[in-house]
Design a protein around this motif. Sequence first.
Motif, mmCIF file in Angstrom:
data_model
loop_
_atom_site.group_PDB
_atom_site.id
_atom_site.type_symbol
_atom_site.label_atom_id
_atom_site.label_comp_id
_atom_site.label_asym_id
_atom_site.label_seq_id
_atom_site.Cartn_x
_atom_site.Cartn_y
_atom_site.Cartn_z
ATOM 1 N N TYR A 1 36.058 33.695 38.739
ATOM 2 C CA TYR A 1 36.931 32.605 38.318
ATOM 3 C C TYR A 1 37.559 31.934 39.538
ATOM 4 O O TYR A 1 38.004 32.642 40.440
ATOM 5 N N PRO A 2 37.648 30.629 39.632
ATOM 6 C CA PRO A 2 37.213 29.621 38.650
ATOM 7 C C PRO A 2 35.878 28.950 39.000
ATOM 8 O O PRO A 2 35.618 27.857 38.542
ATOM 9 N N SER B 1 37.849 32.768 30.851
ATOM 10 C CA SER B 1 37.099 31.739 31.584
ATOM 11 C C SER B 1 36.530 30.695 30.634
ATOM 12 O O SER B 1 36.488 29.505 30.964
ATOM 13 N N ASN C 1 39.296 28.438 29.635
ATOM 14 C CA ASN C 1 39.597 27.569 30.767
ATOM 15 C C ASN C 1 38.574 26.443 30.883
ATOM 16 O O ASN C 1 38.907 25.302 31.205
ATOM 17 N N ALA D 1 42.122 37.675 37.629
ATOM 18 C CA ALA D 1 40.729 37.465 37.230
ATOM 19 C C ALA D 1 39.787 38.294 38.104
ATOM 20 O O ALA D 1 38.856 38.946 37.611
ATOM 21 N N THR E 1 37.263 41.190 36.867
ATOM 22 C CA THR E 1 35.820 41.030 37.106
ATOM 23 C C THR E 1 35.251 42.239 37.839
ATOM 24 O O THR E 1 34.219 42.792 37.455
#
Lengths: 487, 182
Positions: free
Chosen positions: A128-129, A219, A222, A235, A239
């Motif tokens: 992310y992102p 995500s 988002n 994030a 992950t």
Amino acid sequence: MSESDVIIAKDQTMPTGQVSLIARSAILIASLVFVLMMAVGLLLRSVQGGFVTIAPDMFYKLMTLHGVGMVGAAGLAGFAVMWYFLNKYVALSKAMFLAFLGTFLIGVVVIIGSIMIGGFGGAWTFLYPLPVQSGGVWEAQAAILFLVGLLLIGVAFLLGYLDVGRALIKEYGSLAKSIGWPALFGNAEAPPPTIVASTAVTIVNVIGTVAGAAIILMSIFNAIAPTFSVDALLAKNLTYFFGHVFINASIYMTVMAVYEIVPLYTGRAWKSSKIFLIGWTITLFMVMAVYPHHLFQDLAMPPWLLVAGQIGSYVSGIPVIAITTLALFGYLFKSGARWDLSLSLLVLGVFGWAGGVIPAIIDGIISVNKVMHNTMWVPGHFHFYLLIGMVSMAFGFMVWIGRQGTASAFRGVEKLSFAAYVIGGLGLVAMFLISGANSVPRRWAEHLVQWQSYSQLATVFAVITVLGAIAMLFYGIAGAAKTATKT
Amino acid sequence: MQQFALLTSLILIFGVIAGFLYVAINTSQAGDKAEIQQSINTLRTKTLWLMIGVGVPLTLALAYRWPHAPEGFQGEPITVSAESGQWYWNLSQFELPVGTPIVFELTTVDVNHGFGVYDEEFELVTQAQAMPGYTNKLNYVFKKPGLYTVACLEYCGVAHHAMLAEIDVVDPVTYANNQSNE
């Protein structure tokens, strides 16, 4: 090593019929994906070596495909091994396995679509992102598709693990009992190794998959509504927690093939000794605690978590080397076992696991990580314990399951194929490690001229590895075909 | 550091290879199961004590001197802001003095990036991540003058490998002169 035929003992307790058919199909699918993704990996190395030219966006798409394909196939192969042997001890639902496999394959199709049609190239780690901020290279829809595909795969594994957990609790009363705590802390009889390991895997992977699903869902939100932003450090933690647990669990599942098959050759049963139980209990906690070693260069992380990550990385390696490897040595040494392809692959797998742990531990030292993180050293260590470790064990299982009860000599051509896989694999890993030690970064579509010779040598070794792997797949398919015509 | 890590790894890996080969060539013979089990148990106890007794204190010792605070980092540091974005580095200074503590304040305007500093021989000398919403402070002291390259070490999209910048590291007198001339 003897040339004479080895009759692979057919253990009467081994599952047959539909269970065997399902497991054989799953391991063949996983192995086919391994070979295809190895070919993609070979292409990536040849691009880095300057032998082949492709556009960077295509390189990164293929890199994403290689990563996600390998991780998915590792999970599938591991689950197939665990599921097959668990059927010896507990009542698992075949329908649930098919639901798992079906959902998994739908996820695979969605992911391939997101990459090859949607152009997604955000790497399998979907950090992310990046998935939704591609710098204009791929659309948010492609990222959403990729993430939905991952989510489907996560749901598939959750279905599988929940059924395993249900079956373990039904048979043993609780997960505390099936992981062997009454035997560890008291005098109860310990469950078989496969049960102990399956319990640890089920616990960590249910937690890991839920953590992964959480960040994938965030995500996706988002991507749909950018005002829903996520803390980037949180994030990253989610992950890497998910990724670390998932890939390690795939090795833990595949090693059950060693616990179950090696005794058929040695005549020495793999036992759930106290030290074995301690090892799995430590692993249960350690595999979830050490993921901060992926975040050593994230200076906003609390320092105590980083130190815990360094110590945990080291401690995690102890059961692999001091317990699993030495136990294997004890079972093999002067056992009179005859080498054939399956046994060789299984033992090679444990070697790959133990050997790969070493550069992993070295990179798990923060001061080393400072100049090794995200260099080729990282794929060096994980190719060691995945390509030479996990995949070899999966191939060993695939060859064994197609041949059980039949005469199997270690023929010259098989020895040659095995040698190709070993030499190619070790050479490939060595080139990754040497590149890493010479500061070559990982995940670069184009390498500086002075780095290309490493990649060129790696390409040669990759060709040898792929040829060896194709041969293994051939032996797997031939065995399956023979079994199919017999039944 | 890197070559030491490689050498240590190779020695240990060759040890593991030797162990497997020794067992592999002795597999086909027959031996006394109980006796072998006894030797393995002894070996395992020794290995466990070695790995716990030596390895754990060693790993603790390696983290004792905080690795993110480099040696020689004394005195008033020079602060350099390093903003990253797809696919560029924007540094407040591209010339820095040798032997002086530097604090790189790493930020990003979009995705995660990795601030990797390479010396003239293209050896990685230090790194840290730049992540959205945070300012990561990387402390470093350049040990020798020369043209350094900043390269991205966290995959950030299609031009990740082309995300480069240069830092000219000069002696402190030249640095001071150039600063006063600006």
